[in-house]
Design a protein around this motif. Structure first.
Motif, PDB file in Angstrom:
ATOM      1  N   VAL A 179       0.890 -15.676  -4.622  1.00  0.00           N
ATOM      2  CA  VAL A 179       1.333 -14.318  -3.520  1.00  0.00           C
ATOM      3  C   VAL A 179       2.324 -15.551  -2.953  1.00  0.00           C
ATOM      4  O   VAL A 179       1.915 -15.664  -1.686  1.00  0.00           O
ATOM      5  CB  VAL A 179       0.966 -13.677  -3.618  1.00  0.00           C
ATOM      6  N   ARG A 180       3.274 -16.199  -2.818  1.00  0.00           N
ATOM      7  CA  ARG A 180       4.583 -16.475  -2.015  1.00  0.00           C
ATOM      8  C   ARG A 180       5.420 -16.083  -1.264  1.00  0.00           C
ATOM      9  O   ARG A 180       5.877 -14.643  -1.251  1.00  0.00           O
ATOM     10  CB  ARG A 180       4.684 -17.821  -2.547  1.00  0.00           C
ATOM     11  N   GLY A 181       5.736 -16.365   0.207  1.00  0.00           N
ATOM     12  CA  GLY A 181       6.542 -15.780   0.937  1.00  0.00           C
ATOM     13  C   GLY A 181       8.405 -15.643   0.657  1.00  0.00           C
ATOM     14  O   GLY A 181       8.340 -16.982  -0.324  1.00  0.00           O
ATOM     15  N   VAL A 182       8.860 -15.096   1.339  1.00  0.00           N
ATOM     16  CA  VAL A 182      10.687 -14.602   1.032  1.00  0.00           C
ATOM     17  C   VAL A 182      11.196 -14.525   1.969  1.00  0.00           C
ATOM     18  O   VAL A 182      10.183 -14.080   2.948  1.00  0.00           O
ATOM     19  CB  VAL A 182      10.305 -12.893  -0.056  1.00  0.00           C
ATOM     20  N   SER A 183      12.306 -14.288   1.925  1.00  0.00           N
ATOM     21  CA  SER A 183      13.432 -14.210   2.906  1.00  0.00           C
ATOM     22  C   SER A 183      13.064 -12.995   3.639  1.00  0.00           C
ATOM     23  O   SER A 183      13.303 -11.924   2.419  1.00  0.00           O
ATOM     24  CB  SER A 183      14.767 -14.807   2.746  1.00  0.00           C
ATOM     25  N   ARG A 184      14.004 -13.108   4.230  1.00  0.00           N
ATOM     26  CA  ARG A 184      14.754 -11.281   4.382  1.00  0.00           C
ATOM     27  C   ARG A 184      13.299 -10.531   4.789  1.00  0.00           C
ATOM     28  O   ARG A 184      14.144  -9.054   4.598  1.00  0.00           O
ATOM     29  CB  ARG A 184      15.745 -11.317   4.219  1.00  0.00           C
TER      30      ARG A 184
END
Length: 456
Positions: A401-406
């Motif tokens: 699971v990769r990171g996301v913005s905001r």
């Protein structure tokens, strides 16, 4: 002496041919080439943006940089999509399916601008002035202080523009307007191209904010030559199901703002009303305790929107199972199902899968991947997820699971709507400032996420 010459132009892509063809070589459409008459040696002269005046090139440092104030339409959702308001001298193309509410939106915009003291000229080539007045009365617009003109001759329209000198011009629609110097019929490629070019020169030369309505083809794209979208400053699509009350205004091109913003409206008896809190509307009919339902926080421009993502997995009797997706990319769904098979051991090869985003919204960002995976796994196992959870994250091919913005904006929107927990990528935990009464759980892979949301 002028000499008439015929050619055949495709009504879909603008491809020109000296003879008729059943299939267009440009776009592979059938029966779209229509005969057009051009005048060789005609006295019709194209004017530039300078209105025929000679202008010398200037160094960029000598160009005046005074920013003109945007015109407030008083419709917050429209202002958001336009980038903060209507820019004087801009040319905006509005497209959408028939009956979706394009004319209603622009009539309400005209009324709002006129009440602020702006001079608005509404030109209709499809309705008479009496019909426009009847529609204004139905929308409860009491004596709208605006000018209405039922005309489709571009030269006469330009004469009225010079007389009225409006601040805002609305053309409904560009396919009904024709230039007398062009011999082809209204709505043809040549007419649409010339009419748009003339309106662009008028808008830039006089500083008039101009909206033009464009019809769409059965594929959903704006009818006419593709260069039509390149000529204008902004292209707005009005989307939605005719049997659904919600409408979405989306910018696919905007020289004065972001193309990621959307405006959400609700169609009612007295016209379109803004949806101030779209998340609350989209989650109003969410079922509780049902397998396959997950809430995801998606960013639409600068605004986080919480929507319900549903999945249904059922055994199939066919050799090739169906993979149907509405509101998300079906190729992305197929990829996530392959990850669930390989990394989680779920036998989905003999299962039909249907994925749907409730409310008619389209989600394009990868942050909804984890919610898709959770919904599919929940339906496959027939195990309901925790109804107080919001799931956010991008899924990789190895199951990570990769990171996301905001992430902070998404978490605060979930807290505002009363959710208790948010499942996010472990990478986004560092430095996150979340409200005290909401639990934020970081996960590294799909297995950890499924253990959390299906617990209890």
């Amino acid at each position: 002496m002028s000499k008439y010459k015929t050619k055949f132009a495709c009504q879909e892509c603008g491809y020109e041919s000296p003879k008729w063809l059943g299939k267009c070589p440009g776009c592979n459409s059938w029966n779209t080439l229509v005969e057009e008459v051009t005048v060789k040696g005609s006295s019709h002269r194209h004017e530039g943006l300078g209105g025929g005046q000679r202008q010398a090139p200037l160094p960029l440092t000598q160009v005046a940089s005074e920013e003109e104030p945007r015109m407030d339409t008083t419709i917050g959702e429209l202002n958001r999509v336009l980038g903060g308001g209507l820019v004087p001298g801009s040319l905006i193309l509005v497209g959408g399916d028939p009956g979706i509410g394009k004319s209603t939106l622009l009539l309400q915009t005209s009324f709002a601008l006129a009440h602020q003291g702006g001079k608005v000229l509404y030109v209709s080539g499809e309705e008479s002035a009496k019909q426009i007045k009847l529609r204004a009365d139905r929308l409860d617009m009491k004596t709208p202080p605006m000018f209405v003109l039922a005309e489709n001759d571009l030269e006469l329209i330009e004469q009225h523009i010079n007389q009225v000198e409006p601040d805002v011009l609305i053309i409904d629609s560009i396919q009904t307007v024709f230039h007398p110097a062009i011999q082809s019929a209204a709505g043809s490629v040549a007419q649409v191209r010339e009419a748009t070019a003339q309106l662009m020169r008028i808008a830039k030369g006089k500083g008039i904010g101009t909206f033009i309505v464009g019809h769409v083809t059965k594929e959903g794209s704006i009818a006419g030559p593709r260069m039509l979208e390149h000529m204008v400053d902004a292209v707005l699509y009005f989307e939605g199901e005719r049997h659904n009350t919600f409408r979405i205004l989306r910018a696919v091109k905007n020289r004065f703002g972001s193309t990621n913003e959307i405006g959400i409206f609700e169609m009612k008896d007295r016209g379109l009303e803004e949806v101030a809190n779209p998340s609350e509307i989209f989650l109003a009919e969410r079922p509780v305790g049902v397998a396959g339902s997950t809430v995801v926080a998606s960013m639409e421009g600068t605004r986080p929107v919480l929507v319900e993502l549903q999945a249904l997995v059922a055994p199939t009797s066919f050799v090739t199972p169906r993979r149907t997706a509405t509101g998300v990319d079906h190729q992305r769904v197929a990829m996530i199902m392959a990850v669930l098979e390989k990394r989680m051991g779920m036998m989905l090869q003999n299962q039909d899968a249907y994925v749907n985003v409730a409310g008619g919204v389209r989600l394009d960002e990868p942050a909804v991947d984890l919610a898709i995976a959770v919904s599919i796994a929940s339906s496959f196992r027939d195990h309901a997820t925790n109804p107080h959870d919001v799931v956010i994250g991008e899924v990789g091919l190895t199951g990570e699971v990769r990171g996301v913005s905001r992430i902070e904006q998404r978490v605060r929107e979930a807290h505002k709507l009363g959710f208790k927990r948010v499942i996010i990528p472990q990478k986004n935990i560092r430095g996150l400032e979340a409200p005290d009464d909401i639990v934020v759980i970081g996960v590294n892979n799909i297995a950890e996420a499924l253990d959390e949301v299906m617990r209890g």
